[in-house]
Scaffold this motif. Structure first.
Motif, PDB file in Angstrom:
ATOM      1  N   LYS A  14       0.845  -1.199   0.000  1.00 27.69           N
ATOM      2  CA  LYS A  14       0.000   0.000   0.000  1.00 27.69           C
ATOM      3  C   LYS A  14       0.880   1.249   0.000  1.00 27.69           C
ATOM      4  O   LYS A  14       1.919   1.288   0.648  1.00 27.69           O
ATOM      5  N   ILE A  15       0.427   2.252  -0.726  1.00 24.99           N
ATOM      6  CA  ILE A  15       1.130   3.528  -0.730  1.00 24.99           C
ATOM      7  C   ILE A  15       0.280   4.524   0.038  1.00 24.99           C
ATOM      8  O   ILE A  15      -0.862   4.781  -0.330  1.00 24.99           O
ATOM      9  N   TYR A  16       0.846   5.062   1.101  1.00 24.72           N
ATOM     10  CA  TYR A  16       0.084   5.967   1.954  1.00 24.72           C
ATOM     11  C   TYR A  16       0.428   7.413   1.609  1.00 24.72           C
ATOM     12  O   TYR A  16       1.551   7.857   1.838  1.00 24.72           O
ATOM     13  N   LEU A  17      -0.518   8.131   1.054  1.00 25.04           N
ATOM     14  CA  LEU A  17      -0.291   9.544   0.729  1.00 25.04           C
ATOM     15  C   LEU A  17      -1.368  10.401   1.403  1.00 25.04           C
ATOM     16  O   LEU A  17      -1.992  11.258   0.787  1.00 25.04           O
ATOM     17  N   ASP A  18      -1.574  10.101   2.668  1.00 27.52           N
ATOM     18  CA  ASP A  18      -2.585  10.830   3.439  1.00 27.52           C
ATOM     19  C   ASP A  18      -2.037  11.195   4.821  1.00 27.52           C
ATOM     20  O   ASP A  18      -2.735  11.127   5.822  1.00 27.52           O
ATOM     21  N   TYR A  19      -0.766  11.586   4.839  1.00 25.06           N
ATOM     22  CA  TYR A  19      -0.090  11.909   6.109  1.00 25.06           C
ATOM     23  C   TYR A  19      -0.718  13.121   6.805  1.00 25.06           C
ATOM     24  O   TYR A  19      -0.532  13.299   8.000  1.00 25.06           O
TER      25      TYR A  19
ATOM     26  N   MET B 252      14.138  17.624  11.077  1.00 21.94           N
ATOM     27  CA  MET B 252      13.274  18.572  10.370  1.00 21.94           C
ATOM     28  C   MET B 252      13.881  19.088   9.068  1.00 21.94           C
ATOM     29  O   MET B 252      13.243  19.059   8.017  1.00 21.94           O
ATOM     30  N   LYS B 253      15.130  19.557   9.154  1.00 19.92           N
ATOM     31  CA  LYS B 253      15.717  20.237   8.006  1.00 19.92           C
ATOM     32  C   LYS B 253      15.908  19.288   6.814  1.00 19.92           C
ATOM     33  O   LYS B 253      15.442  19.567   5.707  1.00 19.92           O
ATOM     34  N   THR B 254      16.548  18.166   7.069  1.00 22.11           N
ATOM     35  CA  THR B 254      16.804  17.231   5.962  1.00 22.11           C
ATOM     36  C   THR B 254      15.498  16.654   5.423  1.00 22.11           C
ATOM     37  O   THR B 254      15.345  16.472   4.221  1.00 22.11           O
ATOM     38  N   GLU B 255      14.560  16.398   6.322  1.00 27.35           N
ATOM     39  CA  GLU B 255      13.278  15.822   5.902  1.00 27.35           C
ATOM     40  C   GLU B 255      12.500  16.824   5.036  1.00 27.35           C
ATOM     41  O   GLU B 255      11.899  16.452   4.029  1.00 27.35           O
ATOM     42  N   ASN B 256      12.549  18.090   5.439  1.00 26.23           N
ATOM     43  CA  ASN B 256      11.865  19.118   4.655  1.00 26.23           C
ATOM     44  C   ASN B 256      12.443  19.224   3.256  1.00 26.23           C
ATOM     45  O   ASN B 256      11.712  19.370   2.279  1.00 26.23           O
ATOM     46  N   GLU B 257      13.759  19.162   3.179  1.00 27.82           N
ATOM     47  CA  GLU B 257      14.410  19.267   1.864  1.00 27.82           C
ATOM     48  C   GLU B 257      14.016  18.087   0.984  1.00 27.82           C
ATOM     49  O   GLU B 257      13.684  18.250  -0.190  1.00 27.82           O
ATOM     50  N   ARG B 258      14.008  16.917   1.576  1.00 27.52           N
ATOM     51  CA  ARG B 258      13.665  15.706   0.832  1.00 27.52           C
ATOM     52  C   ARG B 258      12.210  15.765   0.335  1.00 27.52           C
ATOM     53  O   ARG B 258      11.927  15.520  -0.838  1.00 27.52           O
ATOM     54  N   LEU B 259      11.331  16.146   1.250  1.00 26.50           N
ATOM     55  CA  LEU B 259       9.908  16.164   0.894  1.00 26.50           C
ATOM     56  C   LEU B 259       9.581  17.260  -0.112  1.00 26.50           C
ATOM     57  O   LEU B 259       8.741  17.074  -0.998  1.00 26.50           O
ATOM     58  N   THR B 260      10.240  18.414   0.035  1.00 23.65           N
ATOM     59  CA  THR B 260       9.992  19.516  -0.906  1.00 23.65           C
ATOM     60  C   THR B 260      10.304  19.065  -2.332  1.00 23.65           C
ATOM     61  O   THR B 260       9.553  19.340  -3.268  1.00 23.65           O
ATOM     62  N   LYS B 261      11.422  18.360  -2.471  1.00 16.79           N
ATOM     63  CA  LYS B 261      11.812  17.858  -3.798  1.00 16.79           C
ATOM     64  C   LYS B 261      10.742  16.918  -4.359  1.00 16.79           C
ATOM     65  O   LYS B 261      10.340  17.037  -5.509  1.00 16.79           O
ATOM     66  N   LEU B 262      10.303  15.988  -3.510  1.00 16.56           N
ATOM     67  CA  LEU B 262       9.286  15.023  -3.948  1.00 16.56           C
ATOM     68  C   LEU B 262       7.981  15.726  -4.294  1.00 16.56           C
ATOM     69  O   LEU B 262       7.329  15.425  -5.293  1.00 16.56           O
TER      70      LEU B 262
ATOM     71  N   ARG C 208       7.232  10.768   6.258  1.00 17.61           N
ATOM     72  CA  ARG C 208       8.537  10.201   6.587  1.00 17.61           C
ATOM     73  C   ARG C 208       8.876   8.944   5.802  1.00 17.61           C
ATOM     74  O   ARG C 208      10.025   8.670   5.542  1.00 17.61           O
ATOM     75  N   TRP C 209       7.856   8.178   5.442  1.00 20.09           N
ATOM     76  CA  TRP C 209       8.162   6.924   4.742  1.00 20.09           C
ATOM     77  C   TRP C 209       7.789   6.958   3.266  1.00 20.09           C
ATOM     78  O   TRP C 209       7.724   5.931   2.614  1.00 20.09           O
ATOM     79  N   THR C 210       7.541   8.139   2.753  1.00 17.12           N
ATOM     80  CA  THR C 210       7.234   8.263   1.321  1.00 17.12           C
ATOM     81  C   THR C 210       8.524   8.147   0.513  1.00 17.12           C
ATOM     82  O   THR C 210       9.485   8.851   0.783  1.00 17.12           O
ATOM     83  N   LYS C 211       8.488   7.235  -0.447  1.00 18.50           N
ATOM     84  CA  LYS C 211       9.695   7.036  -1.266  1.00 18.50           C
ATOM     85  C   LYS C 211       9.443   7.561  -2.670  1.00 18.50           C
ATOM     86  O   LYS C 211       8.303   7.607  -3.132  1.00 18.50           O
ATOM     87  N   GLU C 212      10.531   7.915  -3.330  1.00 17.93           N
ATOM     88  CA  GLU C 212      10.405   8.463  -4.679  1.00 17.93           C
ATOM     89  C   GLU C 212       9.706   7.479  -5.621  1.00 17.93           C
ATOM     90  O   GLU C 212       8.889   7.872  -6.448  1.00 17.93           O
TER      91      GLU C 212
END
Lengths: 178, 387
Positions: free
Chosen positions: B4-9, B258-268, B357-361
């Motif tokens: 399952k892909i969860y996109l309802d965080y 926070m910082k690294t996660e924000n950067e990762r998520l912003t890109k996605l 947090r667990w969303t992958k590209e």
């Protein structure tokens, strides 16, 4: 009865593979209905033929619907259920038949079946009108109700938009007052 | 893809395993009641105070300014009603934005029936409140301004510091609902001139059942729950220690990552937005392209209905959300989407995708492959399809 999330298996089957989807070529009549509650819309197309006894039978039916899973599934089911039905029989159609055929709908979604039944009534109304036939009183009343509801939807949409506008105006007025 | 892909965080998040681990002894070993005098109780009390300190640190508050509650809804109810009733002897006016969470909208509506006057500020097409409008709306009778920090629906981040400064200047209390932004955006209640702030644990990988309300020391507020005088008398109820322990641990993790996660998520997120707008005809972004939560993407698609999209995605193993009337208990389109100027029929076709947090590209890539087909299929059923 199997349940897949919110809906029964039957609903999901109709939703994923709707029966009789799209326009019929040269339909004899079209019924259009809009859901007063949530804004879904449906078009129902029918082809009518006389049988050997001279009764008018719904020979073919198809639909187009913009709406939720329940709206699509009820649209699909009604086209199945009315095929082969005599027009006067179709006029007695009850939404409970649809709900039963789908093994039930969530309570909040039962109103969706009204959309399909309304579209059917409108299609029969359209047929009678086109054939310049006398419209039964019951059907005429239903048609008036649907017409009124369509107006109300329009009004409601306009009100939504007006409320927004008024809110902005109020703020601007308050600004200029100061 | 079977998983399952969860996109309802934005609805809720799974608990971080690190959080769950920390919580576990507090269910059966360290189970004491914080009000008990014996050592088990005092052990719980100490753990509670330590958690309070951790959470206070995350927003630059003092630990005795943190009131634990059970949910953001409860915190927001306490903020609005507690402030309204504590200050009603002199004033009766409250300002909120028109895109608040339903718990603020409904609390305000209820206060209206009790004689309070409510101003609902409009937002622009991105969902932004104009701080100038806040200033204009403040009257001598104004008690409180409450503006959501980041929208739970469209992710728009408000100019909270500007609004805070205006409230401070005008000597009006300022509350912000930070349930969606807490742990994602750095918050400083002093710099941002915030008097009250709502947070929630289950939106940031903590357990459900824990939340807090920051209440600045000098703020006059009344409880809505009366009883054994827990939480400085502001919120009586037995303390939910395991949940609060988990909440505090979730805060620690968020602060660190926070910082690294924000950067990762912003890109996605940006990839997701760009590709959807490109590959799906007649698709539009709701909210601001930059001033938005790093994990939020919200669209509307012409000629389709949102509940259908969500259920079809669910059947394909993807969890998402919509603001369509068909999906709500009240059968009304999202007030947030209407407030940003969408017509009801446009809100009808809305879809919210929220990452975490667990969303992958590769999950985003899978969605990008599937969604255009879903929309196309639904449009084929619709009478408005283009031939």
């Amino acid at each position: 009865m199997k349940q897949i999330g919110l809906y029964t298996k039957k609903v999901i089957e109709h939703f994923q593979k709707p029966h009789n989807m799209g326009k019929i070529k040269n339909p004899d009549a079209v019924g259009q209905a809009g859901n007063i509650i949530c804004g879904d819309t449906m078009q129902l197309y029918i082809k009518v033929k006389k049988n050997k006894q001279g009764r008018e039978i719904i020979k073919d039916a198809s639909f187009e619907t913009l709406g939720c899973v329940a709206a699509i599934a009820t649209s699909s089911v009604i086209t199945d259920l009315i095929k082969g039905k005599a027009l006067e029989k179709a006029l007695e159609f009850d939404k409970a038949e649809i709900v039963k055929e789908l093994d039930g709908l969530p309570p909040v979604k039962v109103h969706c079946s009204v959309l399909a039944v309304d579209a059917l009534y409108e299609a029969i109304y359209d047929y009678f009108k086109k054939k310049k036939k006398k419209i039964p009183e019951k059907l005429s009343k239903i048609h008036q109700r649907i017409k009124k509801e369509k107006k109300e939807i329009k009004k409601r949409y306009k009100e939504w938009e007006k409320n927004e506008e008024e809110m902005y105006k109020k703020i601007i007025n308050e600004k200029t007052k100061k | 893809m079977k998983k399952k892909i969860y996109l309802d965080y934005a609805a809720t998040t799974p608990i971080d395993p690190r959080v769950l681990k920390i919580m576990s002894p507090y269910f059966s070993e360290k189970f004491g009641n914080t009000m008990s005098l014996h050592s088990l109780g005092q052990e719980a009390k100490q753990a509670l105070e330590k958690s309070r300190e951790t959470i206070a640190n995350l927003i630059a508050a003092k630990s005795d300014e943190i009131i634990f509650t059970s949910s953001a809804t409860e915190s927001n109810n306490l903020a609005l009603k507690g402030i309204a009733f504590a200050n009603q002897d002199k004033k009766n006016h409250i300002i909120i934005s028109s895109i608040e969470h339903p718990c603020i909208m409904e609390s305000a509506k209820w206060l209206e029936t009790k004689g309070f006057e409510i101003t609902r500020l409009p937002v622009d097409k991105y969902g932004l409140v104009d701080p100038e409008n806040v200033e204009k709306a403040i009257k001598p009778e104004t008690i409180l301004v409450s503006v959501i920090h980041a929208s739970n629906e469209i992710g728009t981040i408000q100019p909270i510091e500007k609004i805070g400064k205006i409230c401070k200047k005008k000597k009006v209390y300022f509350h912000t609902d930070a349930a969606q932004s807490f742990g994602k955006i750095p918050l400083d209640v002093n710099k941002m001139k915030i008097d009250l702030l709502t947070t929630s644990s289950h939106k940031m990988y903590g357990p459900k059942g824990a939340a807090c309300l920051f209440v600045r020391k000098e703020v006059k507020i009344e409880p809505i729950l009366h009883g054994g005088s827990h939480e400085k008398g502001l919120r009586s109820s037995t303390i939910n220690i395991p949940a609060i322990i988990g909440f505090a641990e979730a805060c620690k993790i968020s602060q660190k990552e926070m910082k690294t996660e924000n950067e990762r998520l912003t890109k996605l997120r940006d990839k997701l937005i760009k590709k959807i707008l490109k590959t799906i005809p007649n698709s539009y972004l709701n909210g601001h392209s930059k001033k938005r939560l790093s994990n939020n993407a919200n669209f509307w698609f012409e000629f389709v209905e949102g509940e259908s999209i969500v259920i079809q995605l669910d059947l394909l193993g993807i969890a998402a959300s919509t603001g369509s009337a068909c999906s709500s208990a009240k059968l009304e389109p999202s007030h947030v989407l209407l407030a940003i100027g969408l017509k009801p029929q446009q809100a009808h076709g809305s879809l919210r995708l929220s990452l975490g947090r667990w969303t992958k590209e590769k999950e985003i890539d899978h969605l990008l492959e599937v969604l255009p087909k879903v929309i196309k299929k639904l449009r084929e059923i619709s009478p408005f399809k283009k031939n």
